[in-house]
Write a protein that holds these residues in place. Structure first.
Motif, PDB file in Angstrom:
ATOM      1  N   ASN A 241       0.797  -1.220   0.000  1.00 36.55           N
ATOM      2  CA  ASN A 241       0.000   0.000   0.000  1.00 36.55           C
ATOM      3  C   ASN A 241       0.835   1.278   0.000  1.00 36.55           C
ATOM      4  OD1 ASN A 241      -2.980  -0.806   0.259  1.00 36.55           O
ATOM      5  ND2 ASN A 241      -2.048  -2.027   1.884  1.00 36.55           N
ATOM      6  N   ARG A 242       1.978   1.277   0.685  1.00 40.80           N
ATOM      7  CA  ARG A 242       2.719   2.522   0.870  1.00 40.80           C
ATOM      8  C   ARG A 242       3.954   2.643  -0.020  1.00 40.80           C
ATOM      9  NH1 ARG A 242       0.506   6.033   1.487  1.00 40.80           N
ATOM     10  NH2 ARG A 242       1.910   7.269   2.758  1.00 40.80           N
ATOM     11  N   ASN A 243       4.590   1.515  -0.358  1.00 41.38           N
ATOM     12  CA  ASN A 243       5.782   1.574  -1.203  1.00 41.38           C
ATOM     13  C   ASN A 243       5.472   1.316  -2.675  1.00 41.38           C
ATOM     14  OD1 ASN A 243       6.894   0.753   1.654  1.00 41.38           O
ATOM     15  ND2 ASN A 243       8.637   1.599   0.544  1.00 41.38           N
ATOM     16  N   ALA A 244       4.781   0.191  -2.935  1.00 44.95           N
ATOM     17  CA  ALA A 244       4.505  -0.179  -4.321  1.00 44.95           C
ATOM     18  C   ALA A 244       3.500   0.768  -4.968  1.00 44.95           C
ATOM     19  CB  ALA A 244       4.000  -1.616  -4.376  1.00 44.95           C
ATOM     20  N   LEU A 245       2.353   0.988  -4.308  1.00 43.60           N
ATOM     21  CA  LEU A 245       1.289   1.786  -4.909  1.00 43.60           C
ATOM     22  C   LEU A 245       1.236   3.221  -4.411  1.00 43.60           C
ATOM     23  CD1 LEU A 245      -1.697  -0.737  -4.956  1.00 43.60           C
ATOM     24  CD2 LEU A 245       0.118  -0.420  -6.627  1.00 43.60           C
ATOM     25  N   GLN A 246       1.832   3.476  -3.261  1.00 42.85           N
ATOM     26  CA  GLN A 246       1.748   4.809  -2.638  1.00 42.85           C
ATOM     27  C   GLN A 246       0.289   5.275  -2.599  1.00 42.85           C
ATOM     28  OE1 GLN A 246       4.457   7.384  -4.747  1.00 42.85           O
ATOM     29  NE2 GLN A 246       6.231   6.060  -4.410  1.00 42.85           N
ATOM     30  N   THR A 247      -0.566   4.390  -2.076  1.00 47.25           N
ATOM     31  CA  THR A 247      -2.008   4.550  -2.148  1.00 47.25           C
ATOM     32  C   THR A 247      -2.499   5.815  -1.464  1.00 47.25           C
ATOM     33  OG1 THR A 247      -2.206   2.148  -2.135  1.00 47.25           O
ATOM     34  CG2 THR A 247      -4.207   3.409  -1.716  1.00 47.25           C
ATOM     35  N   SER A 248      -3.415   6.524  -2.151  1.00 48.90           N
ATOM     36  CA  SER A 248      -4.042   7.715  -1.584  1.00 48.90           C
ATOM     37  C   SER A 248      -5.260   7.307  -0.762  1.00 48.90           C
ATOM     38  CB  SER A 248      -4.450   8.676  -2.701  1.00 48.90           C
ATOM     39  OG  SER A 248      -5.423   8.081  -3.538  1.00 48.90           O
ATOM     40  N   GLY A 249      -6.028   8.292  -0.296  1.00 53.79           N
ATOM     41  CA  GLY A 249      -7.146   8.014   0.583  1.00 53.79           C
ATOM     42  C   GLY A 249      -8.437   7.638  -0.107  1.00 53.79           C
ATOM     43  N   SER A 250      -8.594   7.997  -1.392  1.00 51.78           N
ATOM     44  CA  SER A 250      -9.835   7.677  -2.101  1.00 51.78           C
ATOM     45  C   SER A 250      -9.597   7.750  -3.601  1.00 51.78           C
ATOM     46  CB  SER A 250     -10.954   8.644  -1.698  1.00 51.78           C
ATOM     47  OG  SER A 250     -10.686   9.946  -2.182  1.00 51.78           O
ATOM     48  N   ILE A 251     -10.610   7.363  -4.373  1.00 57.62           N
ATOM     49  CA  ILE A 251     -10.486   7.332  -5.825  1.00 57.62           C
ATOM     50  C   ILE A 251     -10.349   8.735  -6.407  1.00 57.62           C
ATOM     51  CG2 ILE A 251     -12.983   7.410  -6.237  1.00 57.62           C
ATOM     52  CD1 ILE A 251     -12.531   5.441  -8.554  1.00 57.62           C
ATOM     53  N   GLY A 252     -10.840   9.741  -5.706  1.00 56.47           N
ATOM     54  CA  GLY A 252     -10.743  11.113  -6.203  1.00 56.47           C
ATOM     55  C   GLY A 252      -9.441  11.802  -5.863  1.00 56.47           C
ATOM     56  N   TYR A 631      -7.686   2.835   1.604  1.00 53.37           N
ATOM     57  CA  TYR A 631      -6.635   2.635   2.598  1.00 53.37           C
ATOM     58  C   TYR A 631      -6.613   3.817   3.565  1.00 53.37           C
ATOM     59  CZ  TYR A 631      -2.007   1.803   4.601  1.00 53.37           C
ATOM     60  OH  TYR A 631      -0.960   1.591   5.467  1.00 53.37           O
ATOM     61  N   ASP A 632      -6.680   3.504   4.852  1.00 49.14           N
ATOM     62  CA  ASP A 632      -6.640   4.514   5.909  1.00 49.14           C
ATOM     63  C   ASP A 632      -5.236   4.542   6.496  1.00 49.14           C
ATOM     64  OD1 ASP A 632      -6.986   6.267   7.960  1.00 49.14           O
ATOM     65  OD2 ASP A 632      -8.617   5.183   8.949  1.00 49.14           O
ATOM     66  N   LYS A 633      -4.517   5.637   6.294  1.00 44.50           N
ATOM     67  CA  LYS A 633      -3.137   5.741   6.763  1.00 44.50           C
ATOM     68  C   LYS A 633      -3.043   5.729   8.289  1.00 44.50           C
ATOM     69  CE  LYS A 633      -1.838   8.486   2.694  1.00 44.50           C
ATOM     70  NZ  LYS A 633      -1.299   9.778   2.204  1.00 44.50           N
ATOM     71  N   GLU A 634      -4.066   6.234   8.972  1.00 44.58           N
ATOM     72  CA  GLU A 634      -4.020   6.322  10.428  1.00 44.58           C
ATOM     73  C   GLU A 634      -4.071   4.939  11.076  1.00 44.58           C
ATOM     74  OE1 GLU A 634      -3.437   9.048  12.073  1.00 44.58           O
ATOM     75  OE2 GLU A 634      -3.369  10.201  10.206  1.00 44.58           O
ATOM     76  N   LEU A 638      -7.767  -1.303   5.568  1.00 39.97           N
ATOM     77  CA  LEU A 638      -8.668  -0.994   4.465  1.00 39.97           C
ATOM     78  C   LEU A 638     -10.085  -0.876   4.994  1.00 39.97           C
ATOM     79  CD1 LEU A 638      -7.351  -3.411   1.672  1.00 39.97           C
ATOM     80  CD2 LEU A 638      -6.913  -0.965   1.896  1.00 39.97           C
ATOM     81  N   ARG A 639     -10.830   0.056   4.459  1.00 33.17           N
ATOM     82  CA  ARG A 639     -12.211   0.234   4.884  1.00 33.17           C
ATOM     83  C   ARG A 639     -13.107   0.327   3.657  1.00 33.17           C
ATOM     84  NH1 ARG A 639     -11.871   6.480   7.168  1.00 33.17           N
ATOM     85  NH2 ARG A 639     -11.255   7.463   5.189  1.00 33.17           N
TER      86      ARG A 639
END
Length: 733
Positions: A241-252, A631-634, A638-639
């Protein structure tokens, strides 16, 4: 005798008059059926052979006629008493038709085509998403009632008509030519996001060239693990989630490009272009390798995964159904769509594979064997995934219990001064019993501070979303001796599977455009335009919100479009081509009687299931907005989150884009809206017969390997009977 109606590559006869039977004392005599054409040397013109106007050497063979008091029988001819018509069917020489070398190569080809990332990546993800073992129930039902019948339709119609997916639907009925167009559109939309999975595999593949895998442990800051990684279910989940995709908080929340994924995406499309540009010519040995290598790697992972702590609990969870999920129509739609992915249905590839089989091949037996292999492969892969999930949940459950025990020290310092004292008094199993009992009166204060660790909840949160397979398999890899080697082999396998499926998917789009002659470009240029446009559109997948866009495309681009295409395929073959004719074709090719199971599912069960699922899924979208995992960073978890309205409008556009060719082509050809229609292969014009299955145009590119096999004639006069007005024929090869 009426003059023949001539069409390029086709001979069809408007009417013919049967000669009076010889005046003999016997009830039955034999004669030869005379048809117009090139004389074979007899001056009286008898026994002439019909010829094609294209100048080909193919000729209609002579037929023997047997007639009696009330019936005329022609060798190789089917007679329809209802329509008072006959259709002459014969088989041409297939020596120029490309065919499989042997049955094993055909099996390997289908397995290599169908078994891919859908089995390794998508099936376990859908199991996790739809209640674990509960998903196996609709999946198995959809396999029996929807997958198998459609599988036989695609293989059987390809084997009988001896042509590829582009021309089959135009040949059955020109108004149904939109099915082939929709197949191409769906293939393009699926290729857009399917290649992103290959992009992820490429990134992990490149990161495997190290002595210590980067996802083996949490990164540290000032000698301690990063807080976010410590909160996550495992280091592999944090890395994903954080290294490969650097996922943000939502689709927008696009947040710009992920540069290493952007580079991997470009590399993936360049690889595909270089291969598709020159065409794909796979030998039997390559098929053997691509079909068997995944099973070897999966077996190695299976042996290792079942030996992990908690593996059997994960295995048990896989077969523990959450029956409440069965009330959700989206679960059934996911099951049906996964059948299409795992078996390669609705894309047209199976039609082409079937066309390369010998005409007298037992396609019914092939369908049963290949369907079993596919079903077993999906289950086999899922077992490996859930065994590793059980291991991850076992570790997370232990971590949760340890946290509770630390709180026990704080709440009851007199009883347990140290953590070691609590650990000595309770095991993980006895602590689970305390939680199940709600803690006894002796430890009543724990009710307010305990996390109430729930194994069922923990295993569902161990790994979720589209990246489940990446998290699970990378977790298993670090348990192997010398993990980089196994990581290298595993992601090489995934890349090979993905590229093989992508080649076939993109070739279907390119072939459709080439055959339609709508775009007059050479194949390398056309391929470059397609790959370039797909790469440009796919840039959205290389952003920090890319994972969410993959979920959107996966849920809407493929599922609804594939369902409509599959529904129209059944309608075209069973209700337009005719189930009785198709049953006769299957019996002719296999030499066996078709069971009522096939007939009943073709005519009623399969189309009704597909129609009902599509309608209920659309209705459910209005009752409850579709969701995806964010993805919730806090919390490093996943929610489940509802899609925003603007995303649903994009989803609706993709569904309409996939379905609209079915409607547009039908109205254009039915009502002749466009006078000068594009040169679409086998766009049959009416020849004093019904449009369905009248003839096929050999001169078109999509039929360059096709076997012409039909000359239809109309009976207008029986022996010594009055002349009748000819009836329209509906028979063909």
């Amino acid at each position: 005798m009426a003059e023949p109606l001539k069409q390029e590559g086709v001979v069809s006869y408007d009417t013919f008059s049967m000669p009076d039977p010889p005046q003999t004392t016997t009830n039955e005599q034999k004669s030869s059926l005379s048809v117009p054409g090139r004389s074979n040397g007899n001056s009286n013109g008898a026994n002439r052979l019909a010829t094609f106007q294209t100048g080909s050497d193919e000729e209609v063979r002579q037929s023997r006629v047997t007639f009696n008091d009330d019936r005329v029988n022609i060798e190789g001819v089917e007679y329809d008493d209802r329509n008072q018509s006959v259709a002459h069917q014969f088989e041409m020489d297939d020596e120029h038709r490309e065919q499989w070398d042997n049955k094993t190569q055909f099996y390997m080809g289908v397995v290599s085509y169908a078994v891919g990332l859908g089995n390794v990546w998508r099936f376990p993800y859908l199991c996790q998403k739809n209640g674990g073992g509960a998903f196996l129930i609709p999946y198995s039902i959809m396999m029996v009632l929807g997958g198998l019948p459609l599988f036989l339709i695609e293989l059987g119609i390809g084997q009988r008509l001896r042509t590829g997916p582009v021309g089959v639907w135009n040949a059955i009925h020109p108004n149904l030519g939109g099915i082939g167009v929709s197949e191409a559109v769906v293939s393009y939309l699926v290729a857009l996001y399917y290649n992103v999975i290959i992009t992820w595999c490429l990134y992990y593949f490149f990161r495997s060239f190290t002595f210590e895998l980067p996802w083996a442990s949490c990164p540290q800051f000032n000698g301690t693990d990063v807080v976010e990684c410590a909160k996550s279910s495992s280091p592999t989940s944090y890395f994903w989630n954080r290294n490969a995709l650097q996922t943000s908080g939502s689709i927008g929340e696009v947040e710009g490009f992920n540069m290493h994924l952007l580079l991997s995406l470009i590399v993936a499309w360049v690889l595909i272009y270089l291969c598709v540009m020159k065409g794909i010519k796979s030998s039997g040995k390559v098929m053997y390798a691509t079909a068997t290598f995944p099973y070897v790697v999966t077996t190695i992972f299976f042996i290792r995964s079942v030996s992990l702590d908690g593996a059997m609990e994960g295995f048990s969870y896989m077969f523990h159904p959450d029956l409440k999920m069965l009330y959700d129509p989206n679960v059934w739609l996911d099951a049906a769509t996964q059948i299409f992915y795992s078996m390669g249905l609705g894309f047209g590839g199976l039609i082409a594979f079937g066309s390369y089989n010998p005409l007298r091949n037992n396609c019914v037996r092939d369908v049963k064997i290949l369907a079993f292999i596919n079903l077993a492969t999906s289950f086999y892969t899922a077992v490996v995934v859930f065994c590793v999930l059980g291991y991850m949940a076992h570790n997370n459950m232990h971590t949760c219990i340890q946290g509770d025990m630390m709180k026990m020290v704080e709440v009851y310092p007199d009883l347990f001064p140290k953590l070691e004292d609590v650990q000595a008094a309770f095991t993980d199993d006895t602590w689970k019993e305390l939680i199940a009992d709600g803690f006894t009166s002796k430890y009543e204060k724990m009710k307010d501070v305990s996390a109430m660790c729930d194994y069922h909840k923990i295993i569902t949160e161990a790994a979720e979303g589209t990246g489940l397979a990446f998290v699970v398999f990378t977790e298993a890899i670090i348990k192997f001796p010398f993990p980089p080697l196994w990581s290298f082999l595993f992601f090489l396998m995934l890349i090979s599977l993905g590229l093989g499926s992508m080649f076939g998917t993109l070739e279907g789009v390119i072939t459709s455009l080439n055959d339609s002659q709508l775009i007059q470009l050479k194949k390398p240029v056309l391929t470059a335009i397609l790959c370039g446009s797909a790469c440009f559109i796919g840039l959205i997948f290389a952003t920090n919100a890319g994972q969410y866009w993959v979920s959107l495309f996966d849920h809407f681009a493929g599922s609804y479009g594939l369902m409509c295409v599959a529904f129209m395929e059944v309608i075209a073959v069973i209700y337009v081509y005719g189930y009785e004719r198709f049953v006769r074709d299957i019996e002719f090719m296999t030499g066996e009687k078709v069971s009522q199971y096939w007939i009943f599912t073709w005519r009623f069960i399969s189309p009704l299931i597909m129609f009902f699922l599509f309608i209920t899924s659309v209705v459910s979208c209005f009752n409850k907005l579709p969701t995806y995992y964010t993805y919730d960073k806090e919390t490093a978890k996943l929610r489940e989150t509802e899609y925003p309205p603007w995303a649903l409008w994009i989803a609706l556009f993709m569904v309409i884009l996939a379905i609209s060719p079915l409607i547009i082509v039908f109205f254009i050809r039915k009502f002749k809206i466009i006078a000068a229609e594009p040169n679409i292969p086998a766009a049959s014009k009416r020849l004093n017969a019904t449009q369905s299955t009248t003839y096929m145009l050999k001169s078109e590119q999509s039929f360059n390997r096709m076997t012409e096999s039909s000359v239809s004639v109309m009976m207008t006069e029986t022996a010594n009977g009055p002349e009748r007005k000819p009836q329209q024929s509906s028979h063909s090869a």
